[in-house]
Scaffold this motif. Structure first.
Motif, PDB file in Angstrom:
ATOM      1  N   SER A 112       0.824  -1.212   0.000  1.00  0.00           N
ATOM      2  CA  SER A 112       0.000   0.000   0.000  1.00  0.00           C
ATOM      3  C   SER A 112       0.856   1.259   0.000  1.00  0.00           C
ATOM      4  N   LEU A 113       1.924   1.258   0.778  1.00  0.00           N
ATOM      5  CA  LEU A 113       2.800   2.434   0.827  1.00  0.00           C
ATOM      6  C   LEU A 113       3.444   2.697  -0.539  1.00  0.00           C
ATOM      7  N   LYS A 114       3.816   1.642  -1.237  1.00  0.00           N
ATOM      8  CA  LYS A 114       4.410   1.798  -2.565  1.00  0.00           C
ATOM      9  C   LYS A 114       3.381   2.334  -3.565  1.00  0.00           C
ATOM     10  N   ILE A 115       2.172   1.797  -3.493  1.00  0.00           N
ATOM     11  CA  ILE A 115       1.117   2.254  -4.416  1.00  0.00           C
ATOM     12  C   ILE A 115       0.794   3.729  -4.185  1.00  0.00           C
ATOM     13  N   ILE A 116       0.694   4.120  -2.922  1.00  0.00           N
ATOM     14  CA  ILE A 116       0.372   5.513  -2.598  1.00  0.00           C
ATOM     15  C   ILE A 116       1.494   6.449  -3.037  1.00  0.00           C
ATOM     16  N   ALA A 117       2.742   6.009  -2.903  1.00  0.00           N
ATOM     17  CA  ALA A 117       3.869   6.829  -3.353  1.00  0.00           C
ATOM     18  C   ALA A 117       3.774   7.100  -4.857  1.00  0.00           C
ATOM     19  N   CYS A 118       3.427   6.092  -5.622  1.00  0.00           N
ATOM     20  CA  CYS A 118       3.281   6.261  -7.075  1.00  0.00           C
ATOM     21  C   CYS A 118       2.138   7.208  -7.411  1.00  0.00           C
ATOM     22  N   ILE A 119       0.997   7.037  -6.752  1.00  0.00           N
ATOM     23  CA  ILE A 119      -0.152   7.916  -6.999  1.00  0.00           C
ATOM     24  C   ILE A 119       0.202   9.359  -6.644  1.00  0.00           C
ATOM     25  N   SER A 120       0.949   9.545  -5.546  1.00  0.00           N
ATOM     26  CA  SER A 120       1.314  10.893  -5.097  1.00  0.00           C
ATOM     27  C   SER A 120       2.139  11.626  -6.137  1.00  0.00           C
ATOM     28  N   LEU A 121       3.110  10.945  -6.698  1.00  0.00           N
ATOM     29  CA  LEU A 121       3.963  11.572  -7.711  1.00  0.00           C
ATOM     30  C   LEU A 121       3.158  11.971  -8.947  1.00  0.00           C
ATOM     31  N   VAL A 122       2.311  11.074  -9.407  1.00  0.00           N
ATOM     32  CA  VAL A 122       1.525  11.342 -10.614  1.00  0.00           C
ATOM     33  C   VAL A 122       0.571  12.508 -10.400  1.00  0.00           C
ATOM     34  N   THR A 123      -0.169  12.499  -9.294  1.00  0.00           N
ATOM     35  CA  THR A 123      -1.168  13.552  -9.061  1.00  0.00           C
ATOM     36  C   THR A 123      -0.516  14.909  -8.838  1.00  0.00           C
ATOM     37  N   ALA A 124       0.605  14.943  -8.130  1.00  0.00           N
ATOM     38  CA  ALA A 124       1.263  16.221  -7.858  1.00  0.00           C
ATOM     39  C   ALA A 124       1.756  16.871  -9.147  1.00  0.00           C
ATOM     40  N   PHE A 125       2.441  16.108  -9.987  1.00  0.00           N
ATOM     41  CA  PHE A 125       2.946  16.675 -11.232  1.00  0.00           C
ATOM     42  C   PHE A 125       1.807  17.040 -12.188  1.00  0.00           C
ATOM     43  N   ALA A 126       0.773  16.206 -12.231  1.00  0.00           N
ATOM     44  CA  ALA A 126      -0.367  16.511 -13.111  1.00  0.00           C
ATOM     45  C   ALA A 126      -1.072  17.784 -12.669  1.00  0.00           C
ATOM     46  N   SER A 127      -1.282  17.939 -11.361  1.00  0.00           N
ATOM     47  CA  SER A 127      -1.958  19.128 -10.848  1.00  0.00           C
ATOM     48  C   SER A 127      -1.160  20.391 -11.146  1.00  0.00           C
ATOM     49  N   PHE A 128       0.165  20.320 -11.005  1.00  0.00           N
ATOM     50  CA  PHE A 128       1.000  21.506 -11.237  1.00  0.00           C
ATOM     51  C   PHE A 128       0.996  21.916 -12.710  1.00  0.00           C
ATOM     52  N   PHE A 129       1.238  20.977 -13.586  1.00  0.00           N
ATOM     53  CA  PHE A 129       1.392  21.313 -14.999  1.00  0.00           C
ATOM     54  C   PHE A 129       0.053  21.550 -15.709  1.00  0.00           C
ATOM     55  N   LEU A 130      -1.041  21.075 -15.109  1.00  0.00           N
ATOM     56  CA  LEU A 130      -2.364  21.286 -15.717  1.00  0.00           C
ATOM     57  C   LEU A 130      -3.170  22.352 -14.978  1.00  0.00           C
ATOM     58  N   THR A 131      -2.484  23.182 -14.189  1.00  0.00           N
ATOM     59  CA  THR A 131      -3.182  24.176 -13.373  1.00  0.00           C
ATOM     60  C   THR A 131      -4.085  25.090 -14.202  1.00  0.00           C
ATOM     61  N   ARG A 132      -3.541  25.687 -15.245  1.00  0.00           N
ATOM     62  CA  ARG A 132      -4.340  26.646 -16.021  1.00  0.00           C
ATOM     63  C   ARG A 132      -5.559  26.003 -16.680  1.00  0.00           C
ATOM     64  N   PRO A 133      -5.417  24.851 -17.344  1.00  0.00           N
ATOM     65  CA  PRO A 133      -6.621  24.205 -17.895  1.00  0.00           C
ATOM     66  C   PRO A 133      -7.645  23.838 -16.826  1.00  0.00           C
ATOM     67  N   LEU A 134      -7.174  23.383 -15.669  1.00  0.00           N
ATOM     68  CA  LEU A 134      -8.105  23.008 -14.605  1.00  0.00           C
ATOM     69  C   LEU A 134      -8.876  24.217 -14.095  1.00  0.00           C
ATOM     70  N   VAL A 135      -8.175  25.310 -13.856  1.00  0.00           N
ATOM     71  CA  VAL A 135      -8.829  26.514 -13.332  1.00  0.00           C
ATOM     72  C   VAL A 135      -9.765  27.123 -14.365  1.00  0.00           C
TER      73      VAL A 135
END
Length: 443
Positions: free
Chosen positions: A317-340
């Protein structure tokens, strides 16, 4: 029994994801309910109405807090009994807890209507925003009991190895919500109250299906003559108190965010907070869905005293969550303008505030998943006290500290930075308690 085979399978990445993926998808669609309201409201009514949805959120969270406590705590208690091979006792307790939720829903609905107007009148809102708040919440409260049943049946379907059905209900409810939002706002022009009715009807899908499913004897959990064992209610309450604390303090912290933004920026700031909360809520739904998905497995293996499976499940579970964390953080940062831009146009002052805020708040996504899982794991292990300490510290104590201190030195950016800073502090506490109780629970 067919329903027990999932718990008897080896703990592998494939089997964990097979068990958890429907729940992750389900929580994503549940998060869409509120996001869709915001999308339609901001585009068809305006950002003042979007601010109103955020301003009503604390009351909604307070109304549903007790149900959240009974759903998560009750699921852990009942699945532990299933692991101990006390099936009949577990089913009687399950029926009893559902009846308690119906009573709680009725009481909380009445209290919500009584508290609504005094709260909004004391916030110093403009007449338009205050009207939107009353219009949205008054319609939403009509669906209190179905919403509470939805909270419970969602978790109990997962525990009964019906995660796919729960996913189907969530998808159906989400699609219905979208269709009704368009119909009520764009076609019938029912205003913000129509958005609340659409959300309530979307939630009601799982409630209605759950009543049918759990009335059938074929289900691993099903309704039977309840045993009014109030010790079970006490155990469920104490075990799920962390989730109730999270809901309660989230409502309080949301109020603080709103009041702070009102004082620094005004109602545009509240609208920006709403957009960022949607982004964080969507990302957090991945972690919440995974935790909900594996929680019955944790409870079952704990009741069965199967230390080997429990240890493998925690490590994976800790490994899976680490992978999800990396993906969501980078996606949220680089897609900020389209999301907003989905919620506010670039020429709207809310847009600039939300873009800056989201890029800062994105840092929290590196930490949130581990904190959510740690709290959920201790709930599943029937240690509601530790789970409550984690949840209360993360959602209230650390947030209160950062919300008070950081804006003094950094202004509006300090408000945005409060969430990542609080989550980082919570991560340190989660890691400490995780290691402290490792030998006790053998995970």
């Amino acid at each position: 029994m067919e329903q027990s085979t999932a718990y008897e399978k080896p703990v592998t990445l494939k089997n964990i994801l097979k068990f958890a993926l429907p729940t992750i998808a389900m929580t994503i669609f549940i998060s869409f309910y509120t996001m869709v309201d915001g999308l339609f409201v901001s585009n068809f009514i305006g950002t003042d109405a979007l601010s109103a949805i955020n301003l009503t959120a604390p009351i909604i969270q307070l109304v549903t807090a007790i149900s959240t406590m009974l759903a998560t705590g009750g699921s852990a208690v009942i699945m532990r009994k299933m692991g101990e091979h006390k099936a009949d006792e577990a089913r009687s307790d399950f029926t009893f807890l559902i009846l308690v939720n119906i009573v709680v829903g009725l009481v909380m609905c009445i209290l919500g209507y009584a508290a609504m107007n005094p709260i909004f009148s004391g916030m110093g809102l403009s007449g338009a925003v205050a009207g939107y708040c009353g219009g949205y919440l008054s319609r939403y409260l009509m669906f209190t009991i179905p919403i509470l049943l939805m909270n419970n049946f969602t978790l109990y379907m997962i525990a009964s190895e019906k995660a796919t059905l729960s996913l189907i209900c969530s998808v159906a409810g989400g699609v219905l919500n979208i269709l009704l939002d368009y119909l009520f706002l764009a076609v019938f022009h029912m205003g913000i109250g129509g958005a609340a009715i659409a959300t309530g009807m979307g939630y009601s899908v799982t409630a209605l299906v759950g009543l049918v499913v759990f009335s059938r004897k074929k289900s691993l959990l099903h309704f039977q003559r309840p045993s009014f064992r109030f010790q079970v209610l006490a155990n469920a309450a104490s075990n799920g108190c962390s989730e109730m604390a999270t809901a309660l303090v989230t409502g309080i912290i949301t109020m603080m965010f709103n009041w702070t933004m009102l004082s620094y920026v005004g109602e545009d700031g509240v609208a920006a907070v709403t957009i960022i909360m949607y982004v964080l809520m969507f990302a957090s739904s991945l972690y919440t869905g995974y935790t909900y998905g594996v929680a019955p497995m944790i409870s079952y293996y704990f009741g069965e005293q199967n230390h080997e499976k429990l240890k493998k499940l925690a490590a994976s579970s800790l490994k899976i969550i680490a992978c999800i964390s990396l993906v969501t953080a980078f996606a949220s940062f680089f897609l900020t303008r389209p999301l907003v831009s989905v919620f506010a146009r670039p020429d709207n002052p809310v847009y600039g505030l939300a873009v800056t805020g989201n890029r800062i708040c994105t840092m929290a996504l590196f930490f949130i998943g581990f904190n959510i899982f740690a709290s959920g794991m201790f709930t599943a292990l029937s240690n509601g006290i530790i789970s409550a300490i984690l949840a209360f510290s993360r959602s209230f104590v650390f947030m209160l500290i950062t919300m008070i201190v950081l804006p003094i030195f950094l202004g509006v950016n300090g408000i945005w930075l409060a969430t990542p800073a609080a989550e980082l502090m919570a991560l340190a506490l989660s890691g400490f308690l995780f290691l402290k109780y490792r030998k006790r629970y053998h995970y």
